[in-house]
Design a protein around this motif. Structure first.
Motif, mmCIF file in Angstrom:
data_model
loop_
_atom_site.group_PDB
_atom_site.id
_atom_site.type_symbol
_atom_site.label_atom_id
_atom_site.label_comp_id
_atom_site.label_asym_id
_atom_site.label_seq_id
_atom_site.Cartn_x
_atom_site.Cartn_y
_atom_site.Cartn_z
ATOM 1 N N ALA A 1 0.573 -1.355 -0.210
ATOM 2 C CA ALA A 1 -0.322 0.189 -0.160
ATOM 3 C C ALA A 1 1.278 1.293 -0.484
ATOM 4 C CB ALA A 1 -0.827 0.214 1.346
ATOM 5 N N GLU A 2 1.639 1.128 0.465
ATOM 6 C CA GLU A 2 3.160 2.208 0.857
ATOM 7 C C GLU A 2 3.302 2.517 -1.073
ATOM 8 O OE1 GLU A 2 6.682 1.843 2.638
ATOM 9 O OE2 GLU A 2 7.186 3.441 2.818
ATOM 10 N N THR B 1 1.750 1.944 -4.037
ATOM 11 C CA THR B 1 1.005 2.438 -4.134
ATOM 12 C C THR B 1 0.460 3.924 -4.010
ATOM 13 O OG1 THR B 1 0.493 -0.301 -3.230
ATOM 14 C CG2 THR B 1 -0.685 1.253 -5.420
ATOM 15 N N THR B 2 0.567 4.592 -3.488
ATOM 16 C CA THR B 2 -0.274 5.570 -2.091
ATOM 17 C C THR B 2 0.783 6.887 -2.523
ATOM 18 O OG1 THR B 2 -0.246 4.417 -0.712
ATOM 19 C CG2 THR B 2 -1.380 6.947 -0.795
ATOM 20 N N ARG B 3 2.022 6.625 -2.336
ATOM 21 C CA ARG B 3 3.587 7.078 -2.952
ATOM 22 C C ARG B 3 3.307 7.705 -4.260
ATOM 23 N NH1 ARG B 3 5.587 11.122 -1.438
ATOM 24 N NH2 ARG B 3 8.301 11.186 -2.181
ATOM 25 N N ARG C 1 0.569 6.920 -6.362
ATOM 26 C CA ARG C 1 -0.476 7.963 -7.161
ATOM 27 C C ARG C 1 0.430 9.129 -6.922
ATOM 28 N NH1 ARG C 1 -4.663 4.872 -9.173
ATOM 29 N NH2 ARG C 1 -4.398 2.391 -7.519
ATOM 30 N N GLU C 2 0.363 9.374 -5.441
ATOM 31 C CA GLU C 2 0.321 10.774 -5.236
ATOM 32 C C GLU C 2 1.346 11.889 -5.893
ATOM 33 O OE1 GLU C 2 0.960 10.719 -0.114
ATOM 34 O OE2 GLU C 2 3.259 11.876 -1.400
#
Lengths: 387, 308, 251
Positions: free
Chosen positions: C127-128, C130-132, C134-135
């Motif tokens: 998740a870390e 993927t989130t980054r 996308r950010e």
């Protein structure tokens, strides 16, 4: 099941199952043991071709010296088997009983030191894996740390293949010379020449090949697999993203070397001898064509490419020995100019959509395979060290 | 290993082997010059280079047979037009190959390598089909036979001297073509900046074809000269391809002087060691040394530092 | 702020730096300092040594003499990937991205984790990551194109992707070589905005020809000429410097 899914897409799972079915069911049922043994011999080259997919197809590093590693693996195995076949009783007529026959013919009177450890099967099996890795590591470290790549790497590896062949042929007292190491009989007392043994070895070989396919798939599916492609495309960018590019290259070169060595060892076991004619420039570059015909980016394609080229070689060189070299030469040119994506490219454009339609009942969707490379991808931009 | 020989004998051995090395040197230079043009200047790996050389050898062989049979009066000088013919034949084949194969692959050097290897297989089989698998030799005119005695022990064969002179002439010729002529200037311009060269009105495709043909033509001459000191077979070219590539890389790919220096070093090392060791071990040691040095100094002996 | 009182206060201090190629001095006894949170632009005529300075900092070219200190650490002896790991990011003149991979994969490979061979083999897309990804994709205007093959992006989008690949590394010093070359007017404006945004918490060094763009972003400008500093200071000061005018207009 989730593990399987993350490792193999549905298409790839089918690919693996088809290969497995071909090796374990179709071929043994449709061939006599002589032909099956021949087929098993072809499959040992597939180990090399799979290694080349990772190293060359994905990573852009063309080694023209894979025969060296195939040979190292094969010779390690052959040395063990030869020692087992050279008991003092079996070699009583020699002037020095208990050493391999070719040594006796060359007036060598005691076993050379580097042959001694090959009395142990454990050592031999380790050596098959470790010696080629170390050798590849030394070559890879020397060259990749100094940013040598592309055609320079290809030429140097080719020269190494040439050197090793000349050395083996020249030192026939220690290596069996141009004839190689022949007349291998038993493995721990088990006769490897019987039909039954050939069946067993064939299945062991097949099992190892499936294992190697899965292992390669694991590497390709990991981030390292994507890094390999990245190194091929833009080596500098990878470096400036904080990776040590040379380590990535050394790893994949060693990996390909180990696969080749396993193939070589299985070759010796199944065919019953090992000789320099599987080490030098010519066999090494032919192994590249196996991979290229398969499509250089697909590990399953590599298996089929190997089988197809070798089948053609056996068939044509039996019927029209003259035409075969024309055919092989033409194949080299065609695979570069006309169908650079090889068999897997043909499969992807014609058969894959069909298979997809057949299996597309429900279930999760997977992103399509990354598009096949445009033909101008050689990872060549960083070839010259001093530019 | 020197203990069994006296000083004078050792001196003579080195002189004789040195001279044998000089002939090997000449052959290496002739082969490597063509490759230095194609690989060094164009960056194209031509694995069929040896087969272009063998083409020159076969052309010379044909000339020698035809002249000996039909116009024996000219036999004394047949070698000169055989050489010209070898140049033309190999050059023409080179132009054809460039047009049909190489020009599609300029951006894919590794693929060029594979394709030209395929070409070399085809040419080998063609030679075998046409001329047979056995090695053939040419008959030399009388003035090339015999040798010049230098001291009691040292004798120098005339054909060897001839090959050396020939090498010298061709090396100088190549130097002038590459570095003093308009064609050479255009070649180097195209190599260094294809787009710009095209923009200032150089026909880059034509320059590519001519350069490739020139390199192949020189290989043809090398093959022609080769017949004077050895026999020719369909696969003879393949035996030398690794040595030749190593020479060019070892010398520093773009340097003509480097090519000559590395030919000299490699041929002398090999022929001197050959006297004391077996031929194969001499070759193994020589090649190992070269590969070892290349691993430590990948840019070769002579190289330019350029700003990236 | 511009006085060289205590060199170690700077994020990056280059001192007596020289490099020569076969006798030609591309960079000659150069002193250059970059502050924290500063956008420092290097301009100069062609062949002034601008790109070479960036090459020297990121280890692509080895210096003949002199020192480059980044957070008091000497960079000249480090190799490229080690310099990156110290916190220096570099964007090339031509967009340097992995054309065969998707935008997502391009960014993912630049995420600073699993950089060893073994680390890459065992790297997990959690998740870390993927989130980054996308950010960052949102920051560089590519959030809608995550699954597109990078080769299919427009030239300007490729430039942004490369900037994104640097941002995900979170470098303290970001070096950009002609970031707006080949961009349309609106893309230039977006890029200027992007640069002003990302400079929060880091320093940026930019080599640029586009004077309008330089005016928009620069905190400080250094003018290089023949491998030496010709003038340094605010854009207005540099533009008024007779030496600069002479070099740009006099020749």
């Amino acid at each position: 099941m989730t593990h399987v899914k993350s490792l193999l897409s549905r298409q790839e799972l089918i690919g693996l199952l088809v290969v497995a079915a071909l090796i374990f069911v179709v071929m043994p049922l449709s061939m006599d043991i002589f032909r099956l043994n021949l087929f098993g011999k072809y499959l040992t080259y597939a180990f090399v071709a799979i290694g080349l997919v990772l190293c060359w197809g994905k990573g852009g590093i063309l080694s023209l010296g894979q025969g060296v590693f195939f040979g190292l693996g094969g010779y390690c195995m052959a040395m063990y088997l030869k020692l087992e076949a050279s008991t003092p009783e079996a070699t009583a007529i020699q002037s020095t009983p208990g050493i391999p026959d070719f040594m006796d013919w060359n007036q060598i009177t005691s076993l050379p030191w580097f042959w001694e450890p090959f009395n142990s099967l454990t050592f031999t099996l380790l050596a098959i894996l470790v010696i080629p890795t170390l050798f590849a590591f030394v070559i890879g470290a020397a060259m990749f740390k100094r940013r040598v790549g592309g055609v320079y790497f290809a030429i140097i590896t080719q020269a190494i293949a040439a050197i090793l062949t000349i050395l083996i042929i020249g030192q026939q007292g220690y290596t069996g010379g141009v004839n190689g190491i022949t007349d291998l009989r038993t493995l721990k007392g088990w006769d490897i020449r019987t039909d039954e043994a050939k069946y067993v070895l064939y299945y062991v070989n097949g099992g190892l090949l499936i294992a190697v396919l899965l292992l390669s798939q694991f590497v390709l599916k990991s981030k390292l697999g994507r890094l390999l492609v990245a190194v091929r495309d833009k080596e500098d960018r990878v470096r400036f993203s904080g990776y040590d590019v040379s380590n990535i290259k050394i790893f994949v070169f060693c990996f390909a070397a180990v696969l080749s060595a396993i193939g070589g060892a299985m070759f010796t076991l199944q065919v019953g001898f090992m000789s320099p004619s599987f080490v030098g420039i010519v066999p090494s570059i032919e192994m590249v064509i196996f991979c290229a015909v398969g499509g250089r980016l697909s590990i399953f394609g590599a298996v089929y490419g190997t089988l197809l080229v070798n089948w053609a070689k056996t068939t044509f060189s039996e019927i029209f020995p003259e035409l075969w070299l024309f055919g092989l030469g033409g194949l080299f040119i065609a695979v570069v100019l006309v169908f650079p994506n090889g068999l897997s490219g043909l499969y992807r454009s014609y058969l894959a959509p069909l298979v997809d339609r057949l299996i597309s009942r429900g279930g999760s969707s997977y992103p399509p395979e990354p598009a096949s490379p445009p033909p101008d991808l050689d990872g060549e931009a960083n070839a010259k060290p001093a530019e | 290993m020197f203990a069994d020989y006296s000083w004078t004998e050792l001196g003579s051995i080195f002189a004789m082997q040195g001279f044998a090395g000089l002939i090997l040197f000449s052959v290496f230079v002739l082969m490597a010059l063509g490759l230095a043009i194609i690989f060094g200047q164009m960056g194209v790996i031509n694995m069929a280079h040896g087969e272009f050389m063998i083409l020159g050898a076969y052309v010379t062989y044909l000339c020698s047979n035809i002249v000996e049979t039909y116009i024996p009066s000219l036999f004394g000088i047949y070698f000169f037009f055989a050489m010209a013919l070898a140049f033309v034949a190999a050059g023409a084949l080179g132009a054809l190959v460039e047009w049909s194969l190489i020009r599609h692959l300029y951006k894919r050097p590794l693929d060029t390598l594979l394709a030209t290897w395929g070409l070399s297989l085809i040419l080998q089989q063609a030679y075998r089909s046409i001329f047979g698998a056995r090695e053939v030799g040419v008959s030399l005119p009388n003035w090339l036979l015999g040798s010049v005695p230098l001291t009691d022990i040292i004798e120098i064969p005339i054909n060897g001297i001839f090959v050396m002179v020939l090498t010298l002439v061709i090396a100088i010729g190549v130097y002038f073509i590459l570095f003093r002529s308009r064609m050479g200037m255009q070649t180097r311009a195209v190599v260094q900046n294809r787009v710009m060269a095209g923009a200032v009105g150089i026909n880059t495709e034509k320059v590519d074809r001519h350069t490739f043909a020139l390199g192949c033509g020189i290989a043809g001459i090398a093959g022609s000269a080769f017949t004077m000191i050895g026999s020719t077979g369909p696969t003879a070219g393949q035996l030398y391809i690794v040595d030749t590539f190593l020479i060019v890389v070892f010398g520093g790919a773009a340097s003509l002087l480097g090519t000559i220096a590395s030919s000299f070093a490699i041929s002398q090392a090999q022929s001197t060691m050959e006297f004391f060791l077996s031929g194969s071990m001499a070759k193994v040691l020589t090649l190992l040394t070269v590969v070892g040095i290349l691993m430590l100094r990948p840019e070769g002996l002579f190289s330019l530092k350029i700003r990236r | 702020m511009n006085t060289i009182s205590n060199n170690t206060d700077f994020l990056l201090s280059i001192e007596s730096l020289s490099v020569s190629f076969d006798g030609f001095k591309a960079v000659n006894d150069l002193n250059l300092y970059v502050d924290e949170n500063e956008i420092h632009v290097i301009i100069g005529p062609n062949g002034a040594g601008k790109t070479t300075v960036l090459d020297l900092i990121c280890g692509r070219t080895k210096a003949t003499a002199g020192s480059i200190k980044f957070r008091k650490k000497e960079l000249t002896q480090l190799r490229e990937h080690e310099i990156v790991r110290e916190g220096v990011g570099r964007k090339f003149q031509n967009p340097s991205i992995y054309e065969d991979l998707t935008v997502f994969e391009n960014l993912e490979l630049s995420f600073p984790r699993g950089r060893s061979v073994f680390g890459a083999l065992t790297f997990k897309r959690d998740a870390e990551v993927t989130t980054r990804v996308r950010e960052i994709a949102e920051m560089v205007f590519l959030d809608a194109l995550l699954n597109m093959q990078a080769a299919l992006l427009s030239h300007g989008q490729k430039q942004w992707l490369e900037i994104g690949m640097l941002l995900i590394q979170d470098p303290e010093l970001l070096m950009l070589d002609e970031p707006v070359a080949g961009m349309s007017v609106s893309e230039r404006k977006q890029t200027a905005k992007l640069l002003n945004e990302i400079t929060k918490g880091r320093s940026v060094m930019v080599v640029e020809h586009d004077m309008k763009f330089v005016e928009d972003i620069a905190h400080r400008v250094t003018v290089l000429h023949q491998g030496k500093i010709l003038s340094e200071g605010s854009m207005a000061k540099v533009q008024a410097d007779p030496k600069v005018i002479d070099v740009y207009l006099g020749h």
